[in-house]
Design an enzyme around this catalytic site. Structure first.
Site, mmCIF file in Angstrom:
data_model
loop_
_atom_site.group_PDB
_atom_site.id
_atom_site.type_symbol
_atom_site.label_atom_id
_atom_site.label_comp_id
_atom_site.label_asym_id
_atom_site.label_seq_id
_atom_site.Cartn_x
_atom_site.Cartn_y
_atom_site.Cartn_z
ATOM 1 N N GLU A 151 23.435 -22.339 1.123
ATOM 2 C CA GLU A 151 24.648 -22.093 1.917
ATOM 3 C C GLU A 151 25.363 -23.414 2.211
ATOM 4 O O GLU A 151 26.582 -23.535 2.062
ATOM 5 C CB GLU A 151 24.285 -21.425 3.260
ATOM 6 C CG GLU A 151 23.684 -20.039 3.126
ATOM 7 C CD GLU A 151 22.158 -20.045 2.973
ATOM 8 O OE1 GLU A 151 21.618 -21.006 2.378
ATOM 9 O OE2 GLU A 151 21.526 -19.092 3.428
ATOM 10 N N LYS A 188 14.846 -15.956 0.634
ATOM 11 C CA LYS A 188 15.602 -17.015 -0.058
ATOM 12 C C LYS A 188 15.374 -16.927 -1.560
ATOM 13 O O LYS A 188 16.304 -16.999 -2.358
ATOM 14 C CB LYS A 188 15.109 -18.400 0.402
ATOM 15 C CG LYS A 188 15.823 -18.990 1.574
ATOM 16 C CD LYS A 188 15.397 -20.451 1.734
ATOM 17 C CE LYS A 188 15.632 -20.952 3.133
ATOM 18 N NZ LYS A 188 15.085 -22.278 3.373
ATOM 19 N N GLY A 239 13.459 -29.122 11.463
ATOM 20 C CA GLY A 239 14.899 -28.843 11.536
ATOM 21 C C GLY A 239 15.335 -28.361 12.912
ATOM 22 O O GLY A 239 16.314 -28.840 13.478
ATOM 23 N N ARG A 240 14.578 -27.417 13.493
ATOM 24 C CA ARG A 240 15.017 -26.843 14.771
ATOM 25 C C ARG A 240 14.727 -27.749 15.965
ATOM 26 O O ARG A 240 15.028 -27.393 17.100
ATOM 27 C CB ARG A 240 14.403 -25.453 14.960
ATOM 28 C CG ARG A 240 12.892 -25.386 14.825
ATOM 29 C CD ARG A 240 12.381 -23.953 14.742
ATOM 30 N NE ARG A 240 10.956 -23.885 14.422
ATOM 31 C CZ ARG A 240 10.456 -23.899 13.204
ATOM 32 N NH1 ARG A 240 11.274 -24.023 12.161
ATOM 33 N NH2 ARG A 240 9.158 -23.827 12.998
ATOM 34 N N HIS A 256 28.238 -6.551 32.441
ATOM 35 C CA HIS A 256 29.187 -5.472 32.158
ATOM 36 C C HIS A 256 28.951 -4.881 30.778
ATOM 37 O O HIS A 256 29.835 -4.232 30.218
ATOM 38 C CB HIS A 256 30.614 -6.001 32.312
ATOM 39 C CG HIS A 256 30.877 -6.444 33.720
ATOM 40 N ND1 HIS A 256 31.229 -5.558 34.721
ATOM 41 C CD2 HIS A 256 30.749 -7.663 34.314
ATOM 42 C CE1 HIS A 256 31.353 -6.225 35.855
ATOM 43 N NE2 HIS A 256 31.060 -7.500 35.641
ATOM 44 N N LYS A 313 18.352 -31.218 6.147
ATOM 45 C CA LYS A 313 17.104 -31.982 6.026
ATOM 46 C C LYS A 313 16.644 -31.991 4.564
ATOM 47 O O LYS A 313 16.317 -33.025 4.013
ATOM 48 C CB LYS A 313 16.047 -31.359 6.931
ATOM 49 C CG LYS A 313 14.739 -32.096 6.913
ATOM 50 C CD LYS A 313 13.745 -31.476 7.876
ATOM 51 C CE LYS A 313 12.362 -32.043 7.613
ATOM 52 N NZ LYS A 313 11.327 -31.396 8.391
ATOM 53 N N GLU A 337 11.705 -18.766 15.194
ATOM 54 C CA GLU A 337 11.307 -19.385 13.924
ATOM 55 C C GLU A 337 9.998 -20.156 14.113
ATOM 56 O O GLU A 337 9.220 -20.325 13.177
ATOM 57 C CB GLU A 337 12.414 -20.318 13.400
ATOM 58 C CG GLU A 337 12.220 -20.707 11.940
ATOM 59 C CD GLU A 337 13.430 -21.379 11.322
ATOM 60 O OE1 GLU A 337 14.106 -20.781 10.483
ATOM 61 O OE2 GLU A 337 13.709 -22.549 11.687
HETATM 62 O O1 F6P Z 1 15.838 -21.290 6.315
HETATM 63 C C1 F6P Z 1 15.398 -21.816 7.517
HETATM 64 C C2 F6P Z 1 15.618 -23.299 7.579
HETATM 65 O O2 F6P Z 1 14.737 -23.944 6.746
HETATM 66 C C3 F6P Z 1 15.507 -23.818 9.000
HETATM 67 O O3 F6P Z 1 14.219 -24.063 9.376
HETATM 68 C C4 F6P Z 1 16.381 -25.025 8.947
HETATM 69 O O4 F6P Z 1 16.737 -25.461 10.224
HETATM 70 C C5 F6P Z 1 17.535 -24.500 8.136
HETATM 71 O O5 F6P Z 1 16.936 -23.649 7.188
HETATM 72 C C6 F6P Z 1 18.371 -25.536 7.454
HETATM 73 O O6 F6P Z 1 17.623 -26.344 6.592
HETATM 74 P P1 F6P Z 1 18.180 -27.694 6.028
HETATM 75 O O7 F6P Z 1 18.470 -28.607 7.160
HETATM 76 O O8 F6P Z 1 17.109 -28.226 5.145
HETATM 77 O O9 F6P Z 1 19.441 -27.382 5.257
#
Ligand code: F6P
Length: 546
Positions: free
Chosen positions: A212, A512, A267-268, A384, A206, A353
């Site tokens: 990452e 972060k 995002g979620r 189990h 987003k 979150e």
């Molecule tokens: O670090 C958390 C977060 O901001 C989430 O809320 C989000 O889903 C994820 O990182 C990925 O963010 P993006 O889609 O901006 O890469």
């Protein structure tokens, strides 16, 4: 606006919880033969049985009064009409618009944003078709065989959970892979067997700033160019989903290959947008639309049903009851359907979150427990492994059991075994078994008095452990859409009741920011900022320890 703890219903619930803590569900079931009917809700694709909770008519009445005093209906309206209920980020929360299958326009600032959603869906459709039909070609002229979705958190969990759940509905025309971890081991093992000529990458972010994802995307691009020997190949092999077009273009994505996202989609909550592209590519666009339709069906239920019969509202109230009033600290998600093996991971982000916060929307510390920690595993595997704890530890863990009437893979004998366990576990967790019964049972088996004295206390199960049962008709594109939307709305209602801003995530920022600084230090092999002695010692050992 009044604080929640001073509401009449809150005070009444507090008092009521003291009485209820001394109750056993066995007594409640014995006193009311209609308990299952009274405390269950039938929906088109599932049944929710919440009768195995420590609640009475009075509890439900007070919880509904709480919902009323917290103006849940008003807030529900505010969300659906696009008010900026994401207060700290000053944004609307409109993931429901992405799956609104009605023809009603949705006007914001004089603009019909529903038309934007529809045109984004059209773009997804033609892209999906061109890849699946083979007209989208890689740099050497070959069709696409493999999709690699690079994204993390909401840009990964939703689509991955759904493609896993709907594997049986895929024609396997395209292989879908996911890379979320910046640990190079993941992307290396995903790429190793693939042919760059036939791979298409979706960079899902987003913000298009997530380190990452950017690192993985960079590696993917280098991997492609190392094969194509030409950067022009990038536009045939990279598309992006982002609300930050500028960054995506800067990164090297062709403008026409960028799929829109909007700031009014968290995002979620975004799998309903182009973030869901891997689902559409795997299943075909029509089945992706069915996922949206299932969610829309749940939206209509949530929007139109009285609170007392409203499944997401009931789930939210029960969570508040179990956690805030009865003191549970965690909640287990236990699917008895292999297809849902990623559900608990998905719901961890969705719920924790969203509501894992301790400051109210007035900016004040809340004096009560908010949401429990969410964890879980496929039910049978859990039986189990950790069910011992669920049955006999001192900590009460309310659990959601999710199973299906019909398996998507009906192999002789399997489903009955699975579902026998599904029903047995909630009964056992609720009923337990007391010492008298244990002793009688051991005696009937011919055990000696000495043996019975030794073992009996260990075999006692106190029971009284709350569970919800969600019995799906069958996992399908439509029903999975409904299931996810059920939990989304539960989370929303929980947030309203607890006065939590469910749609921001400030708690991820601190780590972060620090990581960015430390990354520079690792790169330059010099510790240049202030760290506590533990962190400094660890970084130093990392730099010099080999
Ligand atoms: O670090 C958390 C977060 O901001 C989430 O809320 C989000 O889903 C994820 O990182 C990925 O963010 P993006 O889609 O901006 O890469």
């Amino acid at each position: 606006m009044t604080s929640r703890e001073s509401l009449p219903s809150w005070l009444q619930l507090q008092k009521h919880s003291e009485t209820m803590k001394n109750q056993h569900m066995n007594t409640l079931f014995a006193a009311d033969s209609n308990r299952f009917n009274d405390f269950s809700i039938k929906l088109p694709s599932m049944l929710l049985d919440y009768s195995k909770n420590l609640l009475t008519d009075e509890t439900l009445h007070l919880l509904l009064k709480l919902a009323d005093e917290c103006e849940v209906e008003l807030w529900r309206e505010k969300m659906f009409v696009g008010e900026h209920i994401n207060k700290t980020e000053d944004r609307a929360v409109l993931h429901t618009l992405l799956r609104d299958r009605s023809s009603t326009p949705f006007i914001v600032d004089g603009k019909n944003i529903k038309a934007d959603v529809q045109s984004a869906l059209k773009k997804m459709e033609s892209f999906t078709e061109s890849v699946r039909q083979g007209s989208w070609r890689g740099y050497s002229g070959k069709g696409i065989t493999d999709i690699v979705n690079i994204g993390v958190g909401g840009s990964n969990l939703g689509p991955q959970m759904v493609t896993e759940a709907l594997k049986q509905y895929s024609d396997n025309r395209i292989n879908v892979h996911y890379v979320s971890n910046v640990d190079g081991t993941q992307i290396a093992s995903v790429l190793r067997p693939l042919n760059p000529e036939t791979v298409l990458f979706i960079i899902s972010s987003k913000t298009f700033t997530t380190t990452e994802t950017m690192t993985n995307a960079q590696t993917a691009m280098e991997w492609l160019v190392a094969s194509s020997f030409d950067e022009k190949a990038i536009s045939d092999h990279f598309v992006a989903v982002s609300s930050n077009k500028e960054n995506a273009i800067k990164f090297g994505i062709a403008p026409e290959n960028i799929f829109d996202m909007w700031d009014w989609v968290g995002g979620r909550f975004s799998l309903w947008s182009a973030i869901g592209l891997p689902i559409a590519l795997d299943l075909g666009f029509e089945q992706f639309i069915e996922v949206l339709e299932g969610a829309f069906e749940m939206d209509c239920h949530f929007k139109q049903t009285a609170l007392k019969d409203n499944a997401p509202v009931i789930l939210a109230l029960l969570s508040v009851w179990n956690c805030t009033f009865l003191g549970a600290q965690s909640q287990a998600i236990l699917p008895y359907d292999q297809t849902l093996h990623m559900l608990s991971a998905y719901l961890q982000q969705a719920e924790m979150e969203s509501n894992g916060k301790s400051v109210s929307w007035h900016g004040k510390e809340v004096p009560y427990a908010t949401v429990p920690s969410i964890w879980g595993e496929l039910g049978i595997n859990g039986q189990h492994a950790f069910y011992q704890y669920l049955h006999q530890s001192n900590n009460i863990v309310p659990a959601d059991f999710i199973g299906s009437i019909k398996s998507v893979t009906p192999l002789k004998g399997h489903h009955e075994t699975l579902m026998a366990n599904f029903f047995a576990q909630t009964q056992a967790l609720m009923e337990g078994v007391n010492e008298e019964q244990v002793r009688a049972d051991l005696k009937a088996k011919g055990r000696t008095a000495e043996y019975i004295d030794k073992v009996a206390p260990h075999k006692v199960h106190k029971g009284n452990r709350p569970t919800n049962t969600i019995l799906m008709k069958q996992i399908s594109p439509k029903s999975i859409g409904s299931l996810i939307a059920l939990y989304e709305h539960k989370i929303f209602v929980q947030g309203i009741i607890l006065q939590i801003c469910s749609f921001d995530q400030w708690g991820v920022e601190l780590g972060k920011g620090l990581a960015n600084k430390i990354q520079q230090e690792l790169k330059s092999k010099t510790i240049s900022t202030k760290h506590d002695s533990s962190t400094r010692g660890l970084i130093d050992f990392y730099m010099n320890g080999l």
